[in-house]
Design a protein around this motif. Structure first.
Motif, PDB file in Angstrom:
ATOM      1  N   ALA A   1     -67.407   7.734 -20.410  1.00 24.08           N
ATOM      2  CA  ALA A   1     -67.745   8.665 -19.335  1.00 24.08           C
ATOM      3  C   ALA A   1     -69.180   9.172 -19.429  1.00 24.08           C
ATOM      4  O   ALA A   1     -69.850   9.361 -18.400  1.00 24.08           O
ATOM      5  N   PHE A   2     -69.687   9.381 -20.650  1.00 26.02           N
ATOM      6  CA  PHE A   2     -71.048   9.915 -20.756  1.00 26.02           C
ATOM      7  C   PHE A   2     -72.072   8.911 -21.275  1.00 26.02           C
ATOM      8  O   PHE A   2     -73.268   9.108 -21.094  1.00 26.02           O
TER       9      PHE A   2
ATOM     10  N   THR B   1     -65.283  14.625 -22.837  1.00 27.17           N
ATOM     11  CA  THR B   1     -66.619  15.167 -23.054  1.00 27.17           C
ATOM     12  C   THR B   1     -67.101  14.896 -24.474  1.00 27.17           C
ATOM     13  O   THR B   1     -66.298  14.728 -25.391  1.00 27.17           O
ATOM     14  N   PRO B   2     -68.425  14.857 -24.688  1.00 29.55           N
ATOM     15  CA  PRO B   2     -68.946  14.675 -26.046  1.00 29.55           C
ATOM     16  C   PRO B   2     -68.701  15.895 -26.910  1.00 29.55           C
ATOM     17  O   PRO B   2     -68.674  17.021 -26.420  1.00 29.55           O
ATOM     18  N   VAL B   3     -68.513  15.669 -28.199  1.00 30.77           N
ATOM     19  CA  VAL B   3     -68.419  16.783 -29.145  1.00 30.77           C
ATOM     20  C   VAL B   3     -69.837  17.265 -29.436  1.00 30.77           C
ATOM     21  O   VAL B   3     -70.816  16.561 -29.163  1.00 30.77           O
ATOM     22  N   PRO B   4     -69.999  18.474 -29.999  1.00 35.46           N
ATOM     23  CA  PRO B   4     -71.354  19.013 -30.228  1.00 35.46           C
ATOM     24  C   PRO B   4     -72.261  18.080 -31.027  1.00 35.46           C
ATOM     25  O   PRO B   4     -73.464  17.979 -30.724  1.00 35.46           O
ATOM     26  N   ALA B   5     -71.734  17.394 -32.032  1.00 35.61           N
ATOM     27  CA  ALA B   5     -72.568  16.472 -32.813  1.00 35.61           C
ATOM     28  C   ALA B   5     -73.099  15.346 -31.941  1.00 35.61           C
ATOM     29  O   ALA B   5     -74.259  14.926 -32.070  1.00 35.61           O
ATOM     30  N   GLU B   6     -72.276  14.840 -31.033  1.00 36.09           N
ATOM     31  CA  GLU B   6     -72.711  13.774 -30.131  1.00 36.09           C
ATOM     32  C   GLU B   6     -73.781  14.278 -29.166  1.00 36.09           C
ATOM     33  O   GLU B   6     -74.747  13.567 -28.864  1.00 36.09           O
ATOM     34  N   THR B   7     -73.600  15.502 -28.678  1.00 34.42           N
ATOM     35  CA  THR B   7     -74.610  16.091 -27.791  1.00 34.42           C
ATOM     36  C   THR B   7     -75.950  16.202 -28.507  1.00 34.42           C
ATOM     37  O   THR B   7     -77.012  15.916 -27.928  1.00 34.42           O
TER      38      THR B   7
ATOM     39  N   GLU C   1     -81.340   7.733 -40.509  1.00 38.01           N
ATOM     40  CA  GLU C   1     -82.352   8.509 -39.799  1.00 38.01           C
ATOM     41  C   GLU C   1     -81.971   9.976 -39.653  1.00 38.01           C
ATOM     42  O   GLU C   1     -82.834  10.829 -39.457  1.00 38.01           O
ATOM     43  N   GLY C   2     -80.688  10.277 -39.713  1.00 36.49           N
ATOM     44  CA  GLY C   2     -80.265  11.666 -39.561  1.00 36.49           C
ATOM     45  C   GLY C   2     -78.764  11.815 -39.669  1.00 36.49           C
ATOM     46  O   GLY C   2     -78.013  10.853 -39.484  1.00 36.49           O
ATOM     47  N   LEU C   3     -78.341  13.033 -40.006  1.00 40.33           N
ATOM     48  CA  LEU C   3     -76.926  13.366 -40.115  1.00 40.33           C
ATOM     49  C   LEU C   3     -76.672  14.689 -39.404  1.00 40.33           C
ATOM     50  O   LEU C   3     -77.520  15.581 -39.427  1.00 40.33           O
ATOM     51  N   TRP C   4     -75.474  14.815 -38.828  1.00 44.36           N
ATOM     52  CA  TRP C   4     -75.101  16.023 -38.107  1.00 44.36           C
ATOM     53  C   TRP C   4     -73.692  16.449 -38.486  1.00 44.36           C
ATOM     54  O   TRP C   4     -72.805  15.607 -38.672  1.00 44.36           O
ATOM     55  N   GLY C   5     -73.482  17.754 -38.578  1.00 49.06           N
ATOM     56  CA  GLY C   5     -72.151  18.294 -38.755  1.00 49.06           C
ATOM     57  C   GLY C   5     -71.435  18.351 -37.419  1.00 49.06           C
ATOM     58  O   GLY C   5     -72.032  18.185 -36.350  1.00 49.06           O
ATOM     59  N   MET C   6     -70.145  18.615 -37.444  1.00 55.34           N
ATOM     60  CA  MET C   6     -69.328  18.585 -36.231  1.00 55.34           C
ATOM     61  C   MET C   6     -69.743  19.626 -35.207  1.00 55.34           C
ATOM     62  O   MET C   6     -69.503  19.472 -34.011  1.00 55.34           O
ATOM     63  N   LYS C   7     -70.370  20.714 -35.660  1.00 53.99           N
ATOM     64  CA  LYS C   7     -70.825  21.746 -34.729  1.00 53.99           C
ATOM     65  C   LYS C   7     -72.186  21.419 -34.123  1.00 53.99           C
ATOM     66  O   LYS C   7     -72.734  22.219 -33.367  1.00 53.99           O
ATOM     67  N   GLY C   8     -72.724  20.265 -34.485  1.00 59.90           N
ATOM     68  CA  GLY C   8     -74.003  19.842 -33.944  1.00 59.90           C
ATOM     69  C   GLY C   8     -75.192  20.234 -34.788  1.00 59.90           C
ATOM     70  O   GLY C   8     -76.335  20.013 -34.400  1.00 59.90           O
ATOM     71  N   GLU C   9     -74.943  20.789 -35.991  1.00 56.82           N
ATOM     72  CA  GLU C   9     -76.027  21.209 -36.863  1.00 56.82           C
ATOM     73  C   GLU C   9     -76.622  20.004 -37.586  1.00 56.82           C
ATOM     74  O   GLU C   9     -75.908  19.132 -38.060  1.00 56.82           O
ATOM     75  N   ARG C  10     -77.944  19.950 -37.662  1.00 54.07           N
ATOM     76  CA  ARG C  10     -78.620  18.872 -38.379  1.00 54.07           C
ATOM     77  C   ARG C  10     -78.511  19.132 -39.875  1.00 54.07           C
ATOM     78  O   ARG C  10     -78.765  20.245 -40.349  1.00 54.07           O
ATOM     79  N   LEU C  11     -78.107  18.112 -40.634  1.00 55.94           N
ATOM     80  CA  LEU C  11     -77.917  18.247 -42.067  1.00 55.94           C
ATOM     81  C   LEU C  11     -79.101  17.661 -42.816  1.00 55.94           C
ATOM     82  O   LEU C  11     -79.657  16.636 -42.418  1.00 55.94           O
ATOM     83  N   LYS C  12     -79.471  18.306 -43.918  1.00 52.08           N
ATOM     84  CA  LYS C  12     -80.532  17.810 -44.775  1.00 52.08           C
ATOM     85  C   LYS C  12     -79.932  16.978 -45.905  1.00 52.08           C
ATOM     86  O   LYS C  12     -78.732  17.012 -46.155  1.00 52.08           O
ATOM     87  N   ASP C  13     -80.800  16.250 -46.607  1.00 53.14           N
ATOM     88  CA  ASP C  13     -80.312  15.352 -47.639  1.00 53.14           C
ATOM     89  C   ASP C  13     -79.629  16.078 -48.784  1.00 53.14           C
ATOM     90  O   ASP C  13     -78.777  15.520 -49.465  1.00 53.14           O
ATOM     91  N   ASP C  14     -79.968  17.343 -49.018  1.00 53.40           N
ATOM     92  CA  ASP C  14     -79.363  18.071 -50.122  1.00 53.40           C
ATOM     93  C   ASP C  14     -78.172  18.926 -49.686  1.00 53.40           C
ATOM     94  O   ASP C  14     -77.682  19.742 -50.439  1.00 53.40           O
ATOM     95  N   GLU C  15     -77.706  18.740 -48.452  1.00 59.19           N
ATOM     96  CA  GLU C  15     -76.573  19.520 -47.979  1.00 59.19           C
ATOM     97  C   GLU C  15     -75.598  18.660 -47.177  1.00 59.19           C
ATOM     98  O   GLU C  15     -74.902  19.137 -46.300  1.00 59.19           O
ATOM     99  N   VAL C  16     -75.542  17.376 -47.494  1.00 60.81           N
ATOM    100  CA  VAL C  16     -74.662  16.496 -46.738  1.00 60.81           C
ATOM    101  C   VAL C  16     -73.189  16.707 -47.075  1.00 60.81           C
ATOM    102  O   VAL C  16     -72.322  16.128 -46.453  1.00 60.81           O
TER     103      VAL C  16
ATOM    104  N   HIS D   1     -79.467  14.213 -27.557  1.00 66.66           N
ATOM    105  CA  HIS D   1     -80.745  14.909 -27.418  1.00 66.66           C
ATOM    106  C   HIS D   1     -81.801  14.269 -28.326  1.00 66.66           C
ATOM    107  O   HIS D   1     -82.959  14.100 -27.923  1.00 66.66           O
ATOM    108  N   GLN D   2     -81.394  13.895 -29.540  1.00 65.88           N
ATOM    109  CA  GLN D   2     -82.307  13.244 -30.474  1.00 65.88           C
ATOM    110  C   GLN D   2     -82.799  11.899 -29.924  1.00 65.88           C
ATOM    111  O   GLN D   2     -83.978  11.547 -30.060  1.00 65.88           O
ATOM    112  N   LEU D   3     -81.911  11.152 -29.293  1.00 63.75           N
ATOM    113  CA  LEU D   3     -82.274   9.845 -28.752  1.00 63.75           C
ATOM    114  C   LEU D   3     -83.237   9.958 -27.577  1.00 63.75           C
ATOM    115  O   LEU D   3     -84.073   9.076 -27.359  1.00 63.75           O
ATOM    116  N   GLY D   4     -83.127  11.029 -26.814  1.00 61.90           N
ATOM    117  CA  GLY D   4     -84.019  11.259 -25.692  1.00 61.90           C
ATOM    118  C   GLY D   4     -83.986  10.124 -24.684  1.00 61.90           C
ATOM    119  O   GLY D   4     -82.911   9.636 -24.303  1.00 61.90           O
ATOM    120  N   ASP D   5     -85.152   9.642 -24.280  1.00 68.33           N
ATOM    121  CA  ASP D   5     -85.244   8.590 -23.263  1.00 68.33           C
ATOM    122  C   ASP D   5     -84.929   7.206 -23.806  1.00 68.33           C
ATOM    123  O   ASP D   5     -84.801   6.256 -23.026  1.00 68.33           O
TER     124      ASP D   5
END
Length: 270
Positions: free
Chosen positions: A60-61, A27-33, A232-247, A37-41
């Motif tokens: 698999a996914f 299964t995907p990890v939360p960051a991958e999920t 274009e974007g960064l995510w933590g392992m729990k799926g949280e979107r990271l900002k440029d000042d908190e990478v 979602h960000q990629l959408g269609d």
């Protein structure tokens, strides 16, 4: 004489028992999920190269979600298991440092998960980035994860590696693993590297048998910019979107979504 980083890590990735261990994950990890979602269609119309598929976890996914799918891994043991699970899909043993089987600007997306890019020397990492950029179409997307240098790494002797339990048999196995880790850490201590831009640490993976590339979020953005990508974007392992000042947060690794641009601009470069 120091052993090559690639050779040391291949002894783990090429082992059949390790491949069977990774076969349990599907299964995907939360960051991958979150990235899906960000990629959408966009994904469903894309041709996608999945690098480092292991035993087929990402297959698999990702394969059902995109228009055209190819999966590769440089471990034949991993590919054998993945092929048995997905016999109708194009899955191949191949090294990401040489993607000559793929034409220039021929792929919409490249996915490289589970920090797979972190198990080669620095020069080879840059070669992988060059190869991925070459095969991506203009504005093509590159999704990958990498170990976060700002995350705390515990030495082999740290008590957290012992994982105490009241079960005597389990505790005995963990004690053996703990002592094995200490021995391996001593063996690989000389191979560790620290620079201003990155580090290669002997971390806890597989009882300290491996040498792993670590880089901070900000330095990884710089590395991508220099390689012709815009982040274009960064995510933590729990799926949280990271900002440029908190990478510097995000757990032990960070997921990156980058775009192949003709220039080297980034939304985080200012």
């Amino acid at each position: 004489m120091k052993e090559d980083v690639t050779y040391i890590n291949q002894r783990i990735w090429f082992a059949e028992d390790i491949a069977l261990e990774y076969a349990r994950e599907q299964t995907p990890v939360p960051a991958e999920t979150a990235i899906l979602h960000q990629l959408g269609d966009t994904l469903q119309h894309a041709s996608l190269l999945d690098i480092g598929i292991g035993a087929g976890r990402t297959t698999a996914f990702l394969a059902p979600a995109c228009n055209q799918y190819v999966g590769i891994d440089y471990s034949q043991a991993m590919i054998d298991i993945a092929t048995a699970r997905f016999p109708t899909l194009p899955l191949h043993q191949q090294d990401a440092r040489d993607l000559s089987a793929f034409a220039e600007a021929s792929v919409d997306m490249v996915w490289f998960s589970y920090n797979g890019i972190d198990y080669v020397p620095h020069e080879d990492r840059l070669k992988i980035l060059q190869e991925i950029r070459r095969i991506l179409k203009p504005n093509g997307l590159f999704i990958f994860s990498s170990h976060n240098r700002d995350h705390k790494i515990y030495p082999a002797y740290h008590w957290k590696n012992l994982q105490l339990t009241l079960n005597p048999k389990r505790m005995a196995r963990r004690m053996i693993g703990y002592l094995t880790g200490i021995i391996n850490a001593i063996k690989h201590r000389a191979q560790q590297i620290q620079t201003d831009d990155y580090a290669i640490f002997n971390d806890q993976a597989h009882h300290y048998t491996m040498l792993t590339y670590y880089i901070s979020g900000k330095k990884q953005i710089e590395q991508l910019n220099a390689s012709g990508f815009a982040v274009e974007g960064l995510w933590g392992m729990k799926g949280e979107r990271l900002k440029d000042d908190e990478v510097y947060v995000g757990g032990y690794s960070i997921y990156y979504l980058a775009k192949r641009y003709q220039n080297n601009t980034s939304i985080f470069s200012n």
